[in-house]
Structures are given as structure tokens and as C-alpha cells.
Design a protein around this motif. Sequence first.
Motif, mmCIF file in Angstrom:
data_model
loop_
_atom_site.group_PDB
_atom_site.id
_atom_site.type_symbol
_atom_site.label_atom_id
_atom_site.label_comp_id
_atom_site.label_asym_id
_atom_site.label_seq_id
_atom_site.Cartn_x
_atom_site.Cartn_y
_atom_site.Cartn_z
ATOM 1 N N SER A 1 0.240 -1.201 0.048
ATOM 2 C CA SER A 1 -0.445 -0.288 0.028
ATOM 3 C C SER A 1 1.160 1.721 -0.001
ATOM 4 O O SER A 1 0.535 2.137 -0.313
ATOM 5 C CB SER A 1 -1.556 -0.207 1.204
ATOM 6 O OG SER A 1 -0.145 0.107 2.520
ATOM 7 N N HIS A 2 1.741 1.032 0.712
ATOM 8 C CA HIS A 2 2.485 2.739 -0.011
ATOM 9 C C HIS A 2 2.584 3.439 2.043
ATOM 10 O O HIS A 2 2.685 4.364 1.559
ATOM 11 C CB HIS A 2 3.087 2.926 -0.699
ATOM 12 C CG HIS A 2 4.003 2.503 -1.058
ATOM 13 N ND1 HIS A 2 5.253 2.867 -1.809
ATOM 14 C CD2 HIS A 2 4.003 1.357 -1.796
ATOM 15 C CE1 HIS A 2 6.329 1.556 -3.272
ATOM 16 N NE2 HIS A 2 5.618 0.937 -2.919
ATOM 17 N N TRP A 3 1.582 3.173 2.209
ATOM 18 C CA TRP A 3 0.475 3.345 3.373
ATOM 19 C C TRP A 3 1.530 3.420 4.698
ATOM 20 O O TRP A 3 1.337 1.720 5.284
ATOM 21 C CB TRP A 3 -0.714 3.741 3.975
ATOM 22 C CG TRP A 3 -1.607 4.563 4.650
ATOM 23 C CD1 TRP A 3 -1.082 4.593 6.216
ATOM 24 C CD2 TRP A 3 -2.368 5.132 4.139
ATOM 25 N NE1 TRP A 3 -1.957 5.637 6.241
ATOM 26 C CE2 TRP A 3 -3.018 5.607 5.362
ATOM 27 C CE3 TRP A 3 -3.128 5.319 2.505
ATOM 28 C CZ2 TRP A 3 -4.106 6.899 5.508
ATOM 29 C CZ3 TRP A 3 -4.570 6.056 3.673
ATOM 30 C CH2 TRP A 3 -5.356 6.506 4.117
ATOM 31 N N GLY B 1 -3.409 4.445 9.871
ATOM 32 C CA GLY B 1 -3.507 3.356 8.079
ATOM 33 C C GLY B 1 -4.486 2.435 8.975
ATOM 34 O O GLY B 1 -4.772 2.646 9.934
ATOM 35 N N GLU C 1 2.900 3.034 11.278
ATOM 36 C CA GLU C 1 2.299 1.739 10.815
ATOM 37 C C GLU C 1 3.519 0.777 11.352
ATOM 38 O O GLU C 1 2.126 -0.171 11.837
ATOM 39 C CB GLU C 1 2.196 1.730 9.072
ATOM 40 C CG GLU C 1 0.674 2.786 9.075
ATOM 41 C CD GLU C 1 -0.380 1.480 9.581
ATOM 42 O OE1 GLU C 1 -1.358 1.247 9.607
ATOM 43 O OE2 GLU C 1 -1.204 2.689 10.942
#
Length: 371
Positions: free
Chosen positions: A28-30, A35, A232
Motif C-alpha cells: 500500500s505504501h501507507w 492507516g 504503521e
Amino acid sequence: MNNKILVTRSSMPEFEEYCNEIKELWNSHWLTNMGVKHRAFQAQLEQKLDVPHVALYTNGHLALENVIAAMNFPHGGEVITTPFTFASTTHAIVRNGLTPVFCDIRADDFTIDAEKIESLVTDRTCAIVPVHVYGNICDVEVIERIAKKYELKVIYDAAHAFGVTYKGVSAAAFGDASMFSFHATKVFHTIEGGAVCFHDDALVQKLNDMKNFGIRGPEDVEFVGGNAKMNEFQAAMGICNLRHLDAEIAKRKLVVERYRSHLERVDGIQLNPVQEGVQSNYAYFPIIFQEDSFGATRHEVFAKLAENGIGARKYFYPLTNTFACFHGKYDVTQTPMALHLSRRVLTLPLYADLTMEDVDRICGVILACRK
Ligand SMILES: *Cc1c(COP(=O)(O)O)cnc(C)c1O
């Protein structure tokens, strides 16, 4: 040559378990800003700690600083607290422009002496910040009664008390709010991290504003907030470690029982009490040396352990009201029991994977200090 034994050692999930948990983040690159991991971890904690609200932080200290700030106390207001704690507790009060008023502690369980709080209340008192030190639960009933009577807020520093219950109630449930630290050295950790647990719905928005620049929307900044968000990767570590919490505590219990089997009923040694109604998390193993009856001072034992490659900590020494940064501000003679205990306490190595052989060796070194 014996191996070195450190005072603590962080528990970690299996490498594959953590990798598996963070795989989604690579897709997701989050990486931060509330998140999927943050949301999942928060929900898990609300359930585990049995509280309506949990706010997650990048560390425990900012969690405490933020929740105190969220209470909007008048500048210069007085906060009754304990000096027998980590620097964070006192610093969080002072950095909010408030004045700590130090209350003495109890001889048996090291928590704030609730019977002495009332005499410290003035018309400037706005809050009580007690500490569940070593995971020992404060006298929550008396503190609540005093807080009600004088309309004071109660914010617990519960950094040591993750997973502890008192009379079946989660340590997170007491007072107006409780702060937990998820630092790597704690029973449960997210590498660095922390949380505030609370009941008041109105605090949700406020705490969120404080930890995320007061940003409510892409074009809407309503509050002069700072940045204290948990990322995250921290949340993913928390999710993994939460799966193993019960096993972690069970292993610590065995270590503590082994220590007790050696050190109980030794003249001149006082152990951490087993508190009635408390389900412990076995966070620390403090011992108090009464040098006249034990035959060696705390420092002599500390030095002998170090000589043998064993790390113990003078935890908590010095008292926060004697820190150089507060020089001349506080009168340490007001907290004589805290002073007495801080000069005699050592916390011994304690972590889930500490072996019984190591515990035996540590106790052997301690007992051989007797003259
Ligand atoms: C660890 C600790 C804190 C601070 O927590 P961090 O997560 O390290 O910022 C606060 N109070 C006490 C009593 C602690 O032991």
C-alpha cells in the motif's frame, strides 16, 4: 566466564510473523497517519484493555504530555504527584506549565500515599497524577474519593501496568485517563510507543488534534497541535506482541517466583508485595535492602552484581524532585519515605527469557554480599 545479564531484554515476535504483518504496508505504501495497522491495533487495545477509547502515540511520554494538555488546566495549576517515578511523569507536568506538588509514597507498595494527598490540596490544585509503579496498583478508591470531593482530574501514569487488573477491572479503566508506555523495555511494546485510555467522548477529537497538528481536513486546521502519531510499523509490532502477551506474562511469573524462592524471608530484604485483588504483569522485580539487617548496602550489592556481569538498576533513584534540572525548587524532606526507599532499592534483571539458572546465579551473588 559467565555471560553478561542485562537488566532487561525486549521480547520480539518471530521475524516471519512481523514480516507477514508489515507485508501489506509494502503493497500500500501507507506507512503512517492512522492507516490499517493503526486502526486495527487501536481496536484490539480497546477490547483487550476494556475501555471505550484508546489514542495511540509515538511514545508514552507524549501521550502523557498530550492528555494533561487536553485537560486545559490553568497555567501554574498544581498537580499532586509522586517523585518515585521515571523522569517522564514529572517532566510531563512541568512541560505543561504546571507545578508538581510531591506527595510521599507507601512503604509497602511504593505507590503514592493516598492518605497524604488531601493535606496537599490547595485552591490551585487541578489534578492528581499517580503512578502504578512497578505495575502495583495505586489506592484507586481513596484517590477517586478525594478527586470527587475537590473536583480534581486524575490521570494515571500506567506505563508499568499494561495487562494488570484490579478486582477484575483493567488498570486502564481508573481515573479520567491512563497513559501506557509501549517502549521496548516494557512488558508489552511497539518498539517505541504509547497510548492514552479514557472514557470521555469529547477527548477523542481533542487528543487527535493535539497529535496531528490540529488538522481536521485537507483545508481545515482548527487547532495548534503538535505531532505525536504512532506509525504503521509500530502498530504492526503491537499487533504481533499482543498475540503473545499472555505467554510473556506467564514466563515472567515463573522468573519472579524463582526470585522469590531465593529472596523471601531473607533478613534485611523487602520484596515487592503481592497486592490483594491484583492480577500482576510481573513487570519489575524491585528489592529493598535494609543495610543494618542485611549486612550490605544497596550500592555494595549493585557493584558486586556489576562485577559479575549482572546489570541491576537503581530504579527509581534519584527521586525526580532531586533532579539537577529542578535544583532548589522542591523540598525532598517532604517525601521522606520516597527518599528512604530510593536509596535502598534495586530492580533485578527480569524478562521473559531469563533462565532459572541465571536467576539462581543472580541470587547467589546477592546473598554472598552479606557480611
Ligand atoms: C517508560 C515510562 C514512561 C515513558 O514512556 P516512553 O514510552 O518511554 O516515553 C513514563 N512513565 C514511566 C513510569 C515509565 O516507566
